[in-house]
Design an enzyme around this catalytic site. Structure first.
Site: not given
Length: 343
Positions: A37, A39, A44, A158-159, A196
């Site tokens: 999404m 950012a 990432h 991602g986990q 995050s």
């Protein structure tokens, strides 16, 4: 024609805005997709690097950037969610992406909000789903659409978003999507905080409090490790006298001479893992600013149901909490050895 070497700068990733542009793009080798999404951060980037490795030098890596309105409930942070496309392009390019697909809402939902959607089923009503009703239906709907639009051979997730990952795997299995789903371990900051996009909203004081999430998980993991180490030492001693002597030689208290029974007791299993994690979170609840716990769960990663005290095998210790106005999640995989192993 010469080919770029490992030392050569990565070619610029192309930005495409429509499905028509994406489908017209050349597609060499296997296509790996990383859905975001936006950012973009180091977490990432690790997904993109993993995709690049799996796709190979002759494959193609596509990064999607789309803030999905269906995933946000009333009062959630859709308008506040960061949108940083230029920075995202630079991050994706540096990590090895070939294409960045950043469609508009009208491109993804040309007829407005879709009337036919994917439903998450019983798993979607647990934990994150209980806190955010409808979130996973919206997530699965856009993932299904993006899988159809990008047509990948494999997709990486991602986990950290473990429940999302479990639901995507289930959707792909139940609805016969022809794509391989790959999990990538959580990427953490140097202080342990899981990466995050929402971390940027934390003030310095809030960030200090937020560290309790990862510390609680590590405390539970360490408690389990101590239990397993004690059990292994107890099992290695051939008899009661020898066992007591061996433990004493290892620096254990003489009161622990019957450590075989202690090591195999039920309390130092799942209950003790939960207890250790809760103690850290309880301290953080008294901090300034305080941590407001949403849930702490020790669950079966296949069903997301709480594990029983005689559980053996894989488990997931998961936590969600708010610090200030920012809601954060984290989790850690664990493994419980079989109970009652022969000594």
């Amino acid at each position: 024609m010469t080919h770029p070497t490992a030392a050569s700068p990565a070619p610029a990733a192309a930005l495409v805005r429509t499905a028509a542009e994406l489908h017209a793009a050349p597609r060499p080798g296997r296509r790996a997709v990383v859905m975001t999404m936006g950012a973009l951060h180091e977490g990432h980037a690790q997904l993109v690097r993993s995709a690049r490795e799996l796709a190979g030098p002759d494959g193609q890596v596509v990064v999607t950037v789309f803030v999905n309105p269906l995933q946000f409930g009333a009062g959630e942070d859709l308008d506040r969610y960061p949108r940083t496309l230029e920075a995202d392009l630079a991050t994706a390019r540096a990590a090895g992406a070939d294409l960045v697909f950043a469609p508009s809402v009208d491109e993804v939902y040309p007829g407005g909000e879709p009337q036919v959607r994917i439903t998450a089923g019983p798993l979607g009503g647990l934990l994150e789903g209980a806190t955010r009703p409808g979130h996973f239906d919206g997530m699965l709907t856009v993932v299904a659409k993006l899988l159809h639009l990008t047509r990948p051979d494999l997709a990486l997730y991602g986990q950290k978003d473990a429940q999302q990952l479990a639901l995507i795997r289930r959707m792909v299995q139940d609805l016969n999507f022809g794509v391989e789903i790959v999990a990538v371990p959580t990427v953490r900051e140097d202080d342990g905080l899981a990466r995050s996009s929402r971390n940027r909203f934390l003030s310095p004081a809030e960030r200090r409090t937020a560290l309790a999430l990862s510390r609680a998980l590590f405390a539970g993991r360490d408690r389990l490790g101590a239990q397993e180490a004690l059990r292994d030492r107890a099992d290695a001693a051939p008899g009661d006298s020898a066992r007591a002597g061996a433990l004493d030689a290892l620096g254990e208290s003489r009161l622990a001479a019957d450590a075989h029974a202690v090591a195999h007791a039920r309390l130092p299993g799942p209950a003790a893992v939960r207890e250790s994690a809760r103690a850290v979170l309880a301290d953080a609840a008294r901090a300034e600013p305080p941590l407001v716990l949403d849930y702490l769960a020790l669950i079966d990663p296949a069903t997301f149901a709480e594990i029983t005290e005689d559980h053996a095998g894989d488990a997931l210790l998961a936590v969600a909490a708010k610090v200030g106005t920012t809601r954060l999640i984290d989790n850690l995989p664990l493994h419980f050895a079989p109970h009652g192993a022969a000594s």
